[in-house]
Design a protein around this motif. Structure first.
Motif, PDB file in Angstrom:
ATOM      1  N   GLY A  12      -0.504 -19.801  -3.581  1.00 44.20           N
ATOM      2  CA  GLY A  12      -0.094 -19.217  -2.308  1.00 44.20           C
ATOM      3  C   GLY A  12      -1.308 -18.564  -1.665  1.00 44.20           C
ATOM      4  N   GLU A  13      -1.152 -17.327  -1.224  1.00 44.96           N
ATOM      5  CA  GLU A  13      -2.256 -16.592  -0.623  1.00 44.96           C
ATOM      6  C   GLU A  13      -2.843 -15.605  -1.636  1.00 44.96           C
ATOM      7  OE1 GLU A  13      -1.372 -15.205   3.337  1.00 44.96           O
ATOM      8  OE2 GLU A  13      -0.403 -17.101   3.830  1.00 44.96           O
ATOM      9  N   GLU A  14      -3.104 -16.157  -2.811  1.00 45.85           N
ATOM     10  CA  GLU A  14      -3.762 -15.426  -3.899  1.00 45.85           C
ATOM     11  C   GLU A  14      -4.879 -16.301  -4.441  1.00 45.85           C
ATOM     12  OE1 GLU A  14      -3.020 -14.358  -8.574  1.00 45.85           O
ATOM     13  OE2 GLU A  14      -1.255 -14.537  -7.291  1.00 45.85           O
ATOM     14  N   ILE A  15      -6.033 -15.677  -4.642  1.00 44.95           N
ATOM     15  CA  ILE A  15      -7.148 -16.305  -5.345  1.00 44.95           C
ATOM     16  C   ILE A  15      -7.160 -15.685  -6.728  1.00 44.95           C
ATOM     17  CG2 ILE A  15      -9.669 -16.433  -5.501  1.00 44.95           C
ATOM     18  CD1 ILE A  15      -9.649 -16.222  -2.379  1.00 44.95           C
ATOM     19  N   TYR A  16      -7.263 -16.512  -7.762  1.00 39.70           N
ATOM     20  CA  TYR A  16      -7.429 -15.958  -9.102  1.00 39.70           C
ATOM     21  C   TYR A  16      -8.423 -16.816  -9.872  1.00 39.70           C
ATOM     22  CZ  TYR A  16      -4.181 -19.479 -10.990  1.00 39.70           C
ATOM     23  OH  TYR A  16      -3.576 -20.651 -11.373  1.00 39.70           O
ATOM     24  N   GLU A  53     -14.553  -5.410   2.631  1.00 40.22           N
ATOM     25  CA  GLU A  53     -15.289  -6.278   3.553  1.00 40.22           C
ATOM     26  C   GLU A  53     -14.994  -7.727   3.200  1.00 40.22           C
ATOM     27  OE1 GLU A  53     -19.541  -5.606   3.801  1.00 40.22           O
ATOM     28  OE2 GLU A  53     -19.236  -3.449   3.544  1.00 40.22           O
ATOM     29  N   GLY A  54     -14.566  -8.506   4.193  1.00 39.66           N
ATOM     30  CA  GLY A  54     -14.393  -9.943   4.008  1.00 39.66           C
ATOM     31  C   GLY A  54     -12.978 -10.430   3.808  1.00 39.66           C
ATOM     32  N   LEU A  55     -11.995  -9.554   3.870  1.00 36.93           N
ATOM     33  CA  LEU A  55     -10.604  -9.958   3.621  1.00 36.93           C
ATOM     34  C   LEU A  55     -10.162 -11.099   4.536  1.00 36.93           C
ATOM     35  CD1 LEU A  55      -7.933  -9.411   2.105  1.00 36.93           C
ATOM     36  CD2 LEU A  55      -7.383  -7.741   3.885  1.00 36.93           C
ATOM     37  N   GLU A  56     -10.545 -11.027   5.805  1.00 33.39           N
ATOM     38  CA  GLU A  56     -10.102 -12.020   6.791  1.00 33.39           C
ATOM     39  C   GLU A  56     -10.651 -13.419   6.509  1.00 33.39           C
ATOM     40  OE1 GLU A  56     -13.995 -10.505   7.751  1.00 33.39           O
ATOM     41  OE2 GLU A  56     -12.156  -9.367   7.405  1.00 33.39           O
ATOM     42  N   LYS A  57     -11.688 -13.531   5.672  1.00 31.15           N
ATOM     43  CA  LYS A  57     -12.304 -14.841   5.385  1.00 31.15           C
ATOM     44  C   LYS A  57     -11.668 -15.562   4.196  1.00 31.15           C
ATOM     45  CE  LYS A  57     -16.422 -13.070   4.791  1.00 31.15           C
ATOM     46  NZ  LYS A  57     -17.878 -12.917   4.585  1.00 31.15           N
ATOM     47  N   LEU A  58     -10.840 -14.880   3.412  1.00 31.55           N
ATOM     48  CA  LEU A  58     -10.381 -15.443   2.142  1.00 31.55           C
ATOM     49  C   LEU A  58      -9.582 -16.738   2.277  1.00 31.55           C
ATOM     50  CD1 LEU A  58      -9.557 -12.183   0.193  1.00 31.55           C
ATOM     51  CD2 LEU A  58     -11.466 -13.752  -0.189  1.00 31.55           C
ATOM     52  N   ARG A  59      -8.935 -16.962   3.411  1.00 33.94           N
ATOM     53  CA  ARG A  59      -8.169 -18.205   3.606  1.00 33.94           C
ATOM     54  C   ARG A  59      -9.060 -19.446   3.584  1.00 33.94           C
ATOM     55  NH1 ARG A  59      -4.800 -14.643   5.798  1.00 33.94           N
ATOM     56  NH2 ARG A  59      -2.574 -15.077   5.714  1.00 33.94           N
ATOM     57  N   LEU A  60     -10.369 -19.273   3.736  1.00 33.18           N
ATOM     58  CA  LEU A  60     -11.308 -20.393   3.763  1.00 33.18           C
ATOM     59  C   LEU A  60     -11.814 -20.791   2.373  1.00 33.18           C
ATOM     60  CD1 LEU A  60     -13.396 -19.251   6.867  1.00 33.18           C
ATOM     61  CD2 LEU A  60     -11.490 -20.886   6.811  1.00 33.18           C
ATOM     62  N   VAL A  61     -11.490 -19.999   1.366  1.00 33.17           N
ATOM     63  CA  VAL A  61     -11.918 -20.298  -0.006  1.00 33.17           C
ATOM     64  C   VAL A  61     -11.140 -21.512  -0.511  1.00 33.17           C
ATOM     65  CG1 VAL A  61     -11.970 -19.410  -2.376  1.00 33.17           C
ATOM     66  CG2 VAL A  61     -12.599 -17.916  -0.468  1.00 33.17           C
ATOM     67  N   LYS A  62     -11.832 -22.409  -1.225  1.00 33.34           N
ATOM     68  CA  LYS A  62     -11.241 -23.663  -1.697  1.00 33.34           C
ATOM     69  C   LYS A  62     -11.010 -23.654  -3.209  1.00 33.34           C
ATOM     70  CE  LYS A  62     -11.689 -25.688   2.337  1.00 33.34           C
ATOM     71  NZ  LYS A  62     -10.801 -25.118   3.298  1.00 33.34           N
ATOM     72  N   CYS A 112      -7.468 -11.300  -9.774  1.00 31.59           N
ATOM     73  CA  CYS A 112      -6.671 -11.820  -8.671  1.00 31.59           C
ATOM     74  C   CYS A 112      -7.014 -11.070  -7.395  1.00 31.59           C
ATOM     75  CB  CYS A 112      -5.184 -11.616  -8.934  1.00 31.59           C
ATOM     76  SG  CYS A 112      -4.599 -12.235 -10.515  1.00 31.59           S
ATOM     77  N   ILE A 113      -7.089 -11.796  -6.298  1.00 34.34           N
ATOM     78  CA  ILE A 113      -7.307 -11.198  -4.983  1.00 34.34           C
ATOM     79  C   ILE A 113      -6.119 -11.633  -4.120  1.00 34.34           C
ATOM     80  CG2 ILE A 113      -8.858 -10.958  -3.016  1.00 34.34           C
ATOM     81  CD1 ILE A 113     -11.060 -12.227  -4.868  1.00 34.34           C
ATOM     82  N   PHE A 114      -5.358 -10.664  -3.674  1.00 39.06           N
ATOM     83  CA  PHE A 114      -4.146 -10.950  -2.903  1.00 39.06           C
ATOM     84  C   PHE A 114      -4.424 -10.778  -1.411  1.00 39.06           C
ATOM     85  CE2 PHE A 114      -2.903  -9.575  -7.104  1.00 39.06           C
ATOM     86  CZ  PHE A 114      -2.001 -10.553  -7.475  1.00 39.06           C
ATOM     87  N   PHE A 115      -4.238 -11.867  -0.624  1.00 33.88           N
ATOM     88  CA  PHE A 115      -4.465 -11.775   0.810  1.00 33.88           C
ATOM     89  C   PHE A 115      -3.236 -12.200   1.608  1.00 33.88           C
ATOM     90  CE2 PHE A 115      -6.141 -15.820  -0.644  1.00 33.88           C
ATOM     91  CZ  PHE A 115      -5.731 -16.748   0.310  1.00 33.88           C
ATOM     92  N   GLY A 116      -2.114 -12.357   0.934  1.00 34.03           N
ATOM     93  CA  GLY A 116      -0.854 -12.705   1.578  1.00 34.03           C
ATOM     94  C   GLY A 116       0.176 -13.045   0.520  1.00 34.03           C
ATOM     95  N   PRO A 117       1.322 -13.572   0.934  1.00 30.76           N
ATOM     96  CA  PRO A 117       2.396 -13.849  -0.011  1.00 30.76           C
ATOM     97  C   PRO A 117       2.056 -14.927  -1.030  1.00 30.76           C
ATOM     98  CG  PRO A 117       3.115 -14.223   2.264  1.00 30.76           C
ATOM     99  CD  PRO A 117       1.668 -13.875   2.305  1.00 30.76           C
ATOM    100  N   THR A 118       2.651 -14.807  -2.193  1.00 31.26           N
ATOM    101  CA  THR A 118       2.562 -15.823  -3.232  1.00 31.26           C
ATOM    102  C   THR A 118       3.851 -16.664  -3.163  1.00 31.26           C
ATOM    103  OG1 THR A 118       3.668 -14.510  -4.931  1.00 31.26           O
ATOM    104  CG2 THR A 118       1.270 -14.207  -4.692  1.00 31.26           C
TER     105      THR A 118
END
Length: 126
Positions: free
Chosen positions: A44-48, A107-116, A79-85
């Motif tokens: 979802g909107e979590e990076i781990y 710093e940088g929260l708004e960019k996390l959606r671009l991580v692959k 884990c980095i949470f930037f929105g719903p899972t």
């Protein structure tokens, strides 16, 4: 104030995380093992991503806020949470299971959606 950098060199560069005074055993283990590299997973909107530490639950949270960085003991992962899972209910962010919160993105929260998925991630001290 302790801060760490989580770097995604293939996509967005660095984000900055401010460490908070909660779950001190987890934070101590993490800081002792920095720097390290891993590989990004998305849920979802979590990076781990896996870490070189193994720490049990301390003061677990089952719901977190946007921007929270936490350690997930079952996966030995940060884990980095930037929105719903995928299991979040409306207006909440729910980890797969309880996590040890260690800080938040300053710093940088708004960019996390671009991580692959699968890209390299590096954790280091500032």
């Amino acid at each position: 104030m302790t801060r760490i950098i989580i770097s995604f060199p293939e996509s967005i560069g660095d984000i900055v995380v401010e460490i908070i005074n909660k779950n001190l055993k987890t934070i101590e283990a993490l800081l002792k093992n920095i720097p390290f590299e891993s590989e990004v997973n998305l849920w979802g909107e979590e990076i781990y991503f896996s870490t070189p530490i193994a720490v049990p639950l301390e003061n677990p949270d089952s719901i977190v806020d946007k921007g929270i960085v936490a350690y997930w003991p079952p996966g030995q992962a940060l884990c980095i949470f930037f929105g719903p899972t995928p299991i979040s209910k409306p207006n909440e962010i729910r980890p797969a299971s309880p996590v040890n919160v260690i800080g938040y993105v300053v710093e940088g929260l708004e960019k996390l959606r671009l991580v692959k998925e699968g890209e390299r991630v590096v954790v280091k001290r500032i």
